[in-house]
Design an enzyme around this catalytic site. Structure first.
Site, mmCIF file in Angstrom:
data_model
loop_
_atom_site.group_PDB
_atom_site.id
_atom_site.type_symbol
_atom_site.label_atom_id
_atom_site.label_comp_id
_atom_site.label_asym_id
_atom_site.label_seq_id
_atom_site.Cartn_x
_atom_site.Cartn_y
_atom_site.Cartn_z
ATOM 1 C CG HIS A 1 -9.122 -1.773 4.414
ATOM 2 N ND1 HIS A 1 -8.866 -1.742 3.054
ATOM 3 C CD2 HIS A 1 -8.744 -0.569 4.890
ATOM 4 C CE1 HIS A 1 -8.354 -0.571 2.739
ATOM 5 N NE2 HIS A 1 -8.259 0.160 3.830
ATOM 6 C CG ASP A 2 -11.637 1.675 3.740
ATOM 7 O OD1 ASP A 2 -11.102 1.539 4.860
ATOM 8 O OD2 ASP A 2 -11.066 2.195 2.758
ATOM 9 C CG ASP B 1 -4.948 5.490 1.182
ATOM 10 O OD1 ASP B 1 -5.862 4.662 1.221
ATOM 11 O OD2 ASP B 1 -4.891 6.482 1.933
ATOM 12 C CG ASP C 1 -2.302 0.378 0.994
ATOM 13 O OD1 ASP C 1 -2.510 1.506 0.521
ATOM 14 O OD2 ASP C 1 -3.198 -0.444 1.249
ATOM 15 C CD GLU D 1 -9.123 4.266 -1.481
ATOM 16 O OE1 GLU D 1 -10.055 3.875 -0.760
ATOM 17 O OE2 GLU D 1 -8.259 5.059 -1.075
HETATM 18 O O1 ISL Z 1 -14.024 4.325 4.077
HETATM 19 C C1 ISL Z 1 -14.504 5.273 3.528
HETATM 20 C C2 ISL Z 1 -15.721 5.807 3.969
HETATM 21 O O2 ISL Z 1 -16.128 5.026 5.004
HETATM 22 C C3 ISL Z 1 -13.883 5.919 2.402
HETATM 23 O O3 ISL Z 1 -14.327 7.210 2.225
HETATM 24 C C4 ISL Z 1 -12.398 5.903 2.624
HETATM 25 O O4 ISL Z 1 -12.077 6.781 3.650
HETATM 26 C C5 ISL Z 1 -11.726 6.317 1.364
HETATM 27 O O5 ISL Z 1 -12.047 5.343 0.418
HETATM 28 C C6 ISL Z 1 -10.230 6.369 1.561
HETATM 29 O O6 ISL Z 1 -9.772 5.180 2.120
HETATM 30 C C7 ISL Z 1 -8.413 4.992 2.257
HETATM 31 O O7 ISL Z 1 -7.762 6.070 2.888
HETATM 32 C C8 ISL Z 1 -8.098 6.312 4.254
HETATM 33 C C9 ISL Z 1 -8.069 5.048 5.109
HETATM 34 O O8 ISL Z 1 -8.675 5.296 6.338
HETATM 35 C C10 ISL Z 1 -8.772 3.897 4.427
HETATM 36 O O9 ISL Z 1 -8.660 2.733 5.180
HETATM 37 C C11 ISL Z 1 -8.155 3.748 3.064
HETATM 38 O O10 ISL Z 1 -8.623 2.634 2.366
HETATM 39 C C12 ISL Z 1 -7.113 7.302 4.771
HETATM 40 O O11 ISL Z 1 -5.809 6.851 4.527
#
Ligand code: ISL
Length: 536
Positions: A308-309, A193, A96, A234
């Site tokens: 994971h989100d 990310d 990542d 992402e």
């Molecule tokens: O999870 C989300 C909403 O619940 C998304 O908006 C998420 O925050 C967004 O996709 C970005 O996610 C990524 O960056 C974040 C981190 O918390 C997430 O785990 C990651 O996948 C900040 O680094």
């Protein structure tokens, strides 16, 4: 054809995968123990979410040193061992890359916040006053006061995740340096990310701009040109129009992107993720159709239900009680029949489900901040909890259920997040003993993708688009056709009056029920799915 177009990626969230040292948190040692399990599933690439040094305010998405491994997860030697073990089995490893922001404990930020004259000050985004009323993703203003310099810094996520200033060339060079350092180590690429946000314009609350593309092209020239690696962005703000800009080969930006439109269909538009609405199957079909067509021969897509989100997909749009196995397989088939690179999120292959914990058992910063914010906004606790049950990120983060022993065999200690109480029924050990398991179904889907090139190259046409009970499509390449049909309901569905479904009288390549002969072929049982190959 590029290797990653035929690959299947498996995402590991290390905190919750397998604990090897009894401290209650999963680690690299635990992943090493399970490499053969992953090989057996048949996946080609492992995506590891962040294992770098971090104070863990956002479970590792807040990095304090990009060149070190967080001792909670193990050592650099273990990471190298994992890489070697994967390579020995002809599997790949992507890491990542979190460079929209750092942790507030990163040396750069420590220097930046202490002294306006430090060169690191301009590594971040500062204003004398909050110049917009923009809200961060994790609640509250994006502007946070810093006493030492009497200024405000910008953070799109938690206040402990200050955003990097990408317009500073030195910042970009630091990022390219660390990317090259990891690639030289032998890793096979990156998941990046929120990479579409690097071109934001904070002064105008603008999240993406042309600069996102300019920086990605510069990154490509400095890091990826001449290397046979894989990059997936992402890109939560990507659309069917912009996804090809990120992923078209000739633009030299990314291999592929994650678009999120299909996962926003259970939210009231514009109200954020916690204000729920029922997902309409026909809307889901339209979104997939649009993305499939937009990227066909113009870019490359990532196919995913979970990460994971996101909550567990079988609970979200399947049926996690009576038809758990049927609906988990059905959702897998719908996704894996499309064009793009499929991603399996840990636990999806055994049909893990959402949880309903009491509030104090949730650990995610997003959830904790949200509860406070919504209470202040006057939401009832009941509505807040409904949101959490449906959408909390901890749904996806409960430990993997390896067997039916205490803590589901995940740890000998106390797990950092509670195990889903259904682990005695749903676990890897049991799944591997069943011949009709969800795991075995994923194995077959993976084999079919390897065997039938039409899945990788064919075009896409939706069938019976108006029928909200079913999702059906055909993939075509020359005379070769691959049909997929799925019943999205818990009732029998008679397809007899839809002429474009006559392929259902032929022989089925894969399905989630025992085939039936004769005219019953046109009846789909609850959550039944089938795949047909014609013209091969
Ligand atoms: O999870 C989300 C909403 O619940 C998304 O908006 C998420 O925050 C967004 O996709 C970005 O996610 C990524 O960056 C974040 C981190 O918390 C997430 O785990 C990651 O996948 C900040 O680094």
């Amino acid at each position: 054809m590029e290797w990653w177009k035929k690959s299947i990626v498996y995402q590991i969230y290390p905190m919750s995968f397998k604990d090897s040292d009894g401290d209650g948190t999963g680690d690299i040692g635990g992943i090493i123990e399970k490499v053969d399990y992953l090989k057996e599933l048949g996946v080609d690439v492992i995506w590891l979410t962040p294992v770098y040094e971090s104070p863990m305010d956002d479970n590792g998405y807040d990095i304090s040193n990009y060149y070190r491994i967080n001792p909670l997860f193990g050592t650099m030697e273990q990471l190298e061992e994992l890489l070697e073990k994967l390579h020995d089995r002809r599997m790949k490893l992507i890491m990542d890359l979190v460079v929209n922001h750092t942790s507030d404990e990163h040396e750069w930020f420590k220097a930046a916040r202490a002294d306006k004259n430090s060169k690191y000050h301009d590594y971040y985004i500062w204003k004398d006053s909050p110049v917009t009323d923009q809200q961060s993703f994790f609640s509250g203003s994006v502007w946070e006061y810093n006493e030492e310099t009497n200024e405000y810094y910008y953070h799109l996520f938690s206040k402990r995740q200050p955003d990097l200033n990408w317009s500073n060339r030195e910042v970009r060079e630091e990022v390219y340096k660390l990317i090259n350092w990891w690639l030289d180590k032998g890793i096979d690429g990156f998941r990046m990310d929120v990479i579409d946000l690097i071109g934001k314009i904070p002064e105008e609350s603008v999240m993406v701009s042309e600069k996102s593309h300019t920086y990605l092209q510069e990154m490509y020239r400095n890091c990826f040109a001449g290397r046979d690696v894989f990059t997936v962005g992402e890109t939560p703000f990507s659309t069917p129009e912009t996804a090809p800009l990120y992923s078209a080969k000739e633009r030299r930006e990314l291999s592929m992107v994650f678009g999120f439109e299909h996962l926003g269909l259970d939210e009231i538009r514009g109200n954020g993720k916690w204000d729920l609405k029922k997902m309409e199957v026909n809307e889901l079909k339209r979104v997939f159709e649009t993305w499939q067509k937009a990227l066909h021969e113009k870019g490359w897509n990532s196919l995913f239900w979970s990460n994971h989100d996101q909550p567990r997909i079988v609970s979200r749009i399947g049926n996690d009680t009576v038809y758990r196995k049927e609906s988990a397989k059905m959702l897998a088939m719908i996704l894996h029949g499309m064009q793009g690179t499929p991603y399996i999120y840990q636990g999806e292959e055994i049909g893990m489900t959402n949880v309903r914990f009491p509030l104090e058992d949730y650990r995610d910063i997003e959830t904790i901040n949200m509860v406070k914010e919504k209470q202040e906004a006057g939401w009832s606790m009941e509505k807040i909890m409904e949101g959490i049950y449906a959408k909390a990120r901890d749904n996806a983060r409960t430990p993997i259920q390896w067997d039916d022993s205490e803590h589901a065999g995940f740890t000998d200690g106390t797990p950092w997040l509670k195990v889903n109480p259904n682990y005695k029924e749903i676990n890897v050990k049991r799944t591997l003993q069943e011949t009709d398991s969800i795991f075995a179904f994923y194995q077959k889907l993976i084999q079919i993708r390897k065997e039938y090139d039409v899945i990788t190259t064919g075009d896409f046409e939706l069938l019976c688009g108006e029928d909200e009970r079913i999702f059906a499509y055909v993939r075509r390449s020359g005379n070769e056709k691959l049909y997929v049909i799925a019943n999205f309901t818990d009732k029998m569905v008679d397809c007899g009056n839809c002429s474009s479904l006559s392929f259902m009288e032929g022989e089925c390549l894969l399905g989630n029920y025992e085939p039936e002969k004769g005219k019953d072929n046109l009846l789909l049982r609850p959550y039944e799915c089938r795949m047909y190959a014609v013209g091969f």
